[in-house]
Design a protein around this motif. Structure first.
Motif, PDB file in Angstrom:
ATOM      1  N   CYS A 103       0.943  -1.350  -0.008  1.00  0.00           N
ATOM      2  CA  CYS A 103       0.150  -0.081   0.152  1.00  0.00           C
ATOM      3  C   CYS A 103       0.952   1.285  -0.117  1.00  0.00           C
ATOM      4  O   CYS A 103       1.756   1.322   0.721  1.00  0.00           O
ATOM      5  CB  CYS A 103      -0.856  -0.011   1.182  1.00  0.00           C
ATOM      6  SG  CYS A 103      -1.862   1.571   1.414  1.00  0.00           S
ATOM      7  N   CYS A 106       0.060   3.220   3.896  1.00  0.00           N
ATOM      8  CA  CYS A 106       0.223   2.457   5.118  1.00  0.00           C
ATOM      9  C   CYS A 106       1.529   1.504   5.098  1.00  0.00           C
ATOM     10  O   CYS A 106       2.021   0.935   6.100  1.00  0.00           O
ATOM     11  CB  CYS A 106      -1.090   1.878   5.725  1.00  0.00           C
ATOM     12  SG  CYS A 106      -1.471   0.348   4.872  1.00  0.00           S
ATOM     13  N   CYS A 135      -4.504   0.038  -0.009  1.00  0.00           N
ATOM     14  CA  CYS A 135      -5.157  -1.227   0.353  1.00  0.00           C
ATOM     15  C   CYS A 135      -6.643  -0.623   0.514  1.00  0.00           C
ATOM     16  O   CYS A 135      -6.672   0.615   0.604  1.00  0.00           O
ATOM     17  CB  CYS A 135      -4.428  -1.589   1.778  1.00  0.00           C
ATOM     18  SG  CYS A 135      -4.726  -0.671   3.224  1.00  0.00           S
ATOM     19  N   CYS A 138      -7.188   2.106   3.344  1.00  0.00           N
ATOM     20  CA  CYS A 138      -6.613   3.345   3.034  1.00  0.00           C
ATOM     21  C   CYS A 138      -7.439   4.088   1.762  1.00  0.00           C
ATOM     22  O   CYS A 138      -7.529   5.195   1.932  1.00  0.00           O
ATOM     23  CB  CYS A 138      -5.074   3.490   2.579  1.00  0.00           C
ATOM     24  SG  CYS A 138      -4.060   3.074   4.014  1.00  0.00           S
TER      25      CYS A 138
END
Ligand SMILES: [Zn+2]
Length: 232
Positions: A103, A106, A135, A138
């Motif tokens: 991601c 994150c 992801c 997020c």
């Protein structure tokens, strides 16, 4: 041997598709003439090999270029695409694979699922030029912010707003300040809206009214505390 449960234990869990790969047993050869994968599922080296297979010519690019993409298709997870449902593109996609990703926000690993791609490109009508770099956890807050901003602009530009619309506008504005999209200076607008709402009715939906006021106070207190810390 490491099981999939262990290997994918740290992966972001998707509420719809789960955490680990979804094996279909299908594993088409990306260099076969009747197979065409999404650019997000193909490495530069494979694109060059494919070019060579189709044209008999070498794709002359710097070696460095081959290292700029690392595609992690998960073998045995392919899903057949329905080309008639994809938006038009120069090269249509014949198969989707589960892709192993990190991601962008994150830095956690996640899978961009073949079934999810099928949903994006065939049900939601997303163009084949779109890709997934965040992801699901997020992506959600970003979607909420985008929706709030859209609703805020829509309400702000209404020629006439009723009480409910003013309450909703204040709510949107506060959410955008809370998400740091707007600066606390925008509280002025929220205060004006709350004032207008309180003037326009004797029995304003007290729940939402009090909730708005409470949120204004929290933001004001945080702004004051920042100013104090900044001036020390
Ligand atoms: Zn993330």
């Amino acid at each position: 041997m490491i099981s999939d449960d262990d290997k994918f234990a740290a992966y972001v869990d998707h509420p719809r598709y789960g955490r680990g790969p979804r094996y279909t047993g299908l594993n088409p050869d990306c260099l076969a003439p009747d197979v065409s994968l999404h650019w997000n599922s193909t490495s530069h080296r494979e694109i060059a090999q494919r070019f060579q297979a189709l044209t008999g010519q070498t794709w002359r690019v710097a070696d460095q270029w081959f290292h700029t993409t690392e595609v992690k298709r998960i073998p045995g997870t392919a899903v057949v695409a329905d080309l008639t449902r994809q938006s038009r593109a120069t090269v249509q996609v014949t198969h989707y694979f589960d892709l192993d990703r990190i991601c962008r926000d994150c830095s956690r690993p996640f899978i961009f699922f073949a079934d999810e791609q099928k949903y994006w490109y065939e049900e939601l009508g997303f163009g084949l030029d779109s890709d997934c770099v965040r992801c699901v956890a997020c992506r959600k807050p970003r979607q909420v912010i985008a929706q709030r901003l859209k609703q805020y602009n829509k309400l702000l530009n209404l020629p006439v707003r009723g009480i409910d619309e003013n309450v909703e506008l204040a709510d949107c504005c506060l959410s955008l300040i809370e998400s740091s999209v707007f600066t606390p200076k925008q509280l002025q607008r929220v205060r004006a809206l709350i004032k207008r709402v309180s003037h326009e009715t004797d029995s304003t939906t007290p729940g939402s009214y009090n909730d708005l006021l409470a949120r204004v106070r929290v933001i004001e207190a945080a702004a004051q505390s920042n100013t104090r810390n900044g001036s020390q």
